[in-house]
Write a protein that holds these residues in place. Structure first.
Motif, PDB file in Angstrom:
ATOM      1  N   SER A 199      13.231   2.078   2.553  1.00 23.15           N
ATOM      2  CA  SER A 199      12.842   2.268   3.947  1.00 23.15           C
ATOM      3  C   SER A 199      13.234   0.995   4.678  1.00 23.15           C
ATOM      4  O   SER A 199      12.535  -0.013   4.574  1.00 23.15           O
ATOM      5  N   GLY A 200      14.390   1.039   5.367  1.00 28.08           N
ATOM      6  CA  GLY A 200      14.926  -0.187   5.955  1.00 28.08           C
ATOM      7  C   GLY A 200      15.293  -1.152   4.825  1.00 28.08           C
ATOM      8  O   GLY A 200      15.991  -0.782   3.883  1.00 28.08           O
ATOM      9  N   LYS A 201      14.782  -2.378   4.909  1.00 25.02           N
ATOM     10  CA  LYS A 201      15.025  -3.366   3.850  1.00 25.02           C
ATOM     11  C   LYS A 201      14.120  -3.171   2.646  1.00 25.02           C
ATOM     12  O   LYS A 201      14.382  -3.709   1.565  1.00 25.02           O
ATOM     13  N   LYS A 202      13.051  -2.397   2.829  1.00 25.40           N
ATOM     14  CA  LYS A 202      12.068  -2.237   1.756  1.00 25.40           C
ATOM     15  C   LYS A 202      12.614  -1.366   0.620  1.00 25.40           C
ATOM     16  O   LYS A 202      13.338  -0.399   0.863  1.00 25.40           O
ATOM     17  N   ILE A 203      12.242  -1.733  -0.608  1.00 19.61           N
ATOM     18  CA  ILE A 203      12.641  -0.981  -1.796  1.00 19.61           C
ATOM     19  C   ILE A 203      11.402  -0.706  -2.630  1.00 19.61           C
ATOM     20  O   ILE A 203      10.555  -1.594  -2.813  1.00 19.61           O
ATOM     21  N   GLY A 204      11.269   0.520  -3.113  1.00 19.27           N
ATOM     22  CA  GLY A 204      10.154   0.888  -3.977  1.00 19.27           C
ATOM     23  C   GLY A 204      10.660   1.511  -5.269  1.00 19.27           C
ATOM     24  O   GLY A 204      11.662   2.224  -5.277  1.00 19.27           O
ATOM     25  N   ILE A 205       9.986   1.233  -6.365  1.00 17.27           N
ATOM     26  CA  ILE A 205      10.385   1.764  -7.669  1.00 17.27           C
ATOM     27  C   ILE A 205       9.735   3.132  -7.876  1.00 17.27           C
ATOM     28  O   ILE A 205       8.516   3.283  -7.752  1.00 17.27           O
TER      29      ILE A 205
ATOM     30  N   SER B 152      16.496  -9.512   1.545  1.00 23.73           N
ATOM     31  CA  SER B 152      17.675  -8.928   2.183  1.00 23.73           C
ATOM     32  C   SER B 152      18.637  -8.448   1.106  1.00 23.73           C
ATOM     33  O   SER B 152      18.552  -8.866  -0.059  1.00 23.73           O
ATOM     34  N   ARG B 153      19.558  -7.570   1.490  1.00 27.50           N
ATOM     35  CA  ARG B 153      20.551  -7.105   0.517  1.00 27.50           C
ATOM     36  C   ARG B 153      21.390  -8.281   0.010  1.00 27.50           C
ATOM     37  O   ARG B 153      21.786  -8.321  -1.154  1.00 27.50           O
ATOM     38  N   GLU B 154      21.643  -9.255   0.884  1.00 23.72           N
ATOM     39  CA  GLU B 154      22.407 -10.437   0.470  1.00 23.72           C
ATOM     40  C   GLU B 154      21.634 -11.253  -0.561  1.00 23.72           C
ATOM     41  O   GLU B 154      22.198 -11.707  -1.568  1.00 23.72           O
ATOM     42  N   ASP B 155      20.321 -11.424  -0.335  1.00 21.74           N
ATOM     43  CA  ASP B 155      19.505 -12.162  -1.308  1.00 21.74           C
ATOM     44  C   ASP B 155      19.457 -11.436  -2.648  1.00 21.74           C
ATOM     45  O   ASP B 155      19.502 -12.069  -3.711  1.00 21.74           O
ATOM     46  N   ILE B 156      19.341 -10.105  -2.607  1.00 24.63           N
ATOM     47  CA  ILE B 156      19.338  -9.337  -3.857  1.00 24.63           C
ATOM     48  C   ILE B 156      20.651  -9.554  -4.612  1.00 24.63           C
ATOM     49  O   ILE B 156      20.659  -9.778  -5.824  1.00 24.63           O
ATOM     50  N   SER B 157      21.764  -9.524  -3.891  1.00 25.93           N
ATOM     51  CA  SER B 157      23.066  -9.739  -4.541  1.00 25.93           C
ATOM     52  C   SER B 157      23.148 -11.156  -5.104  1.00 25.93           C
ATOM     53  O   SER B 157      23.755 -11.374  -6.156  1.00 25.93           O
ATOM     54  N   ASN B 158      22.514 -12.128  -4.435  1.00 30.09           N
ATOM     55  CA  ASN B 158      22.546 -13.510  -4.916  1.00 30.09           C
ATOM     56  C   ASN B 158      21.638 -13.729  -6.121  1.00 30.09           C
ATOM     57  O   ASN B 158      21.892 -14.606  -6.946  1.00 30.09           O
ATOM     58  N   VAL B 159      20.574 -12.929  -6.218  1.00 28.69           N
ATOM     59  CA  VAL B 159      19.731 -12.966  -7.419  1.00 28.69           C
ATOM     60  C   VAL B 159      20.504 -12.398  -8.607  1.00 28.69           C
ATOM     61  O   VAL B 159      20.494 -12.950  -9.716  1.00 28.69           O
TER      62      VAL B 159
ATOM     63  N   ALA C  21       0.816  -1.224   0.000  1.00 31.79           N
ATOM     64  CA  ALA C  21       0.000   0.000   0.000  1.00 31.79           C
ATOM     65  C   ALA C  21       0.845   1.267   0.000  1.00 31.79           C
ATOM     66  O   ALA C  21       0.378   2.329  -0.422  1.00 31.79           O
ATOM     67  N   ASP C  22       2.102   1.166   0.447  1.00 28.28           N
ATOM     68  CA  ASP C  22       2.986   2.331   0.509  1.00 28.28           C
ATOM     69  C   ASP C  22       3.875   2.474  -0.728  1.00 28.28           C
ATOM     70  O   ASP C  22       4.758   3.344  -0.765  1.00 28.28           O
ATOM     71  N   GLY C  23       3.678   1.601  -1.712  1.00 27.36           N
ATOM     72  CA  GLY C  23       4.444   1.702  -2.948  1.00 27.36           C
ATOM     73  C   GLY C  23       5.790   0.998  -2.921  1.00 27.36           C
ATOM     74  O   GLY C  23       6.611   1.183  -3.825  1.00 27.36           O
ATOM     75  N   PHE C  24       6.019   0.173  -1.905  1.00 25.65           N
ATOM     76  CA  PHE C  24       7.249  -0.618  -1.850  1.00 25.65           C
ATOM     77  C   PHE C  24       6.985  -2.017  -2.415  1.00 25.65           C
ATOM     78  O   PHE C  24       5.838  -2.483  -2.432  1.00 25.65           O
ATOM     79  N   LEU C  25       8.055  -2.671  -2.879  1.00 21.65           N
ATOM     80  CA  LEU C  25       7.917  -4.026  -3.401  1.00 21.65           C
ATOM     81  C   LEU C  25       7.340  -4.928  -2.323  1.00 21.65           C
ATOM     82  O   LEU C  25       7.809  -4.933  -1.180  1.00 21.65           O
TER      83      LEU C  25
END
Length: 211
Positions: free
Chosen positions: A192-198, A161-168, A152-156
């Motif tokens: 916002s913390g771990k959250k990422i929004g486009i 985690s940043r580690e999972d993103i790097s592993n993707v 609802a806040d426009g985040f994915l």
């Protein structure tokens, strides 16, 4: 499947809950059946020679895990770890193998699924070998948006985690953090913390295309 075959499979299945961070199975395991995702997301990853995971797929509701291993009667070549709390159905391999032997339409459908998985694996290889880390990062964010949506806040909706993103993406965690910071400064994403929004989908698409 016929109604009778579906009933046999349904009668043989069990439902289990897998907590965030717990494995459904690990690389090298011998599986006694397949898993079907009812709720939640699992990351399918392979451990590289340098000890780093490469995430090859994020499996969500309706997807089946472990069929290649069960059908080939080989150990699993991937690990499946819950990204968030999951509910899965477990179907014993006897039910799968009996239906494969008796129902050619079911066998053909399973082959189609496995061929699709091979295509996805090929795409991962091509991306890592031919695209820059920034291109792969932009593509990963767009993939997460398209496949899992936004909150609802426009985040994915799916928070990795940043580690999972790097592993993707197939890069070092430090590189992923640096590029996320760069994308944020340029106004492409918000965090916002771990959250990422486009914030600028068009520009992310341009980066993926190499512009």
């Amino acid at each position: 499947m016929s109604k009778e075959e579906l009933k046999k499979v349904s009668d043989s299945k069990t439902t289990k809950t897998v907590k965030k961070g717990e494995p459904l199975f690990e690389e090298g395991d011998k599986l006694n059946g397949v898993y079907c995702v009812r709720n939640g997301v699992s990351k399918l990853s392979k451990l590289s020679a340098n000890g780093k995971d490469q995430i090859v797929k994020l499996a969500s509701k309706g997807e089946v895990l472990g069929q290649r291993s069960v059908i080939s009667q080989e150990s699993t070549n991937l690990s499946a770890i819950a990204v968030d709390d999951m509910e899965v159905c477990f179907i014993p391999k006897e039910s799968i193998n009996n239906t494969l032997q008796k129902n050619p339409n079911f066998t053909l459908e399973v082959l189609r699924h496995m061929a699709h998985d091979l295509k996805e694996a090929d795409d991962v290889i091509v991306n890592i070998s031919q695209k820059t880390v920034k291109q792969r990062m932009a593509e990963a964010f767009l993939y997460l948006q398209n496949n899992f949506g936004e909150d609802a806040d426009g985040f994915l909706a799916l928070t990795l985690s940043r580690e999972d993103i790097s592993n993707v993406v197939g890069t070092a965690t430090e590189s992923a953090i640096r590029i996320i910071s760069e994308f944020k400064k340029k106004g492409l994403i918000q965090t916002s913390g771990k959250k990422i929004g486009i914030k600028d989908e068009r520009r992310l698409h341009e980066i993926v295309e190499g512009f």
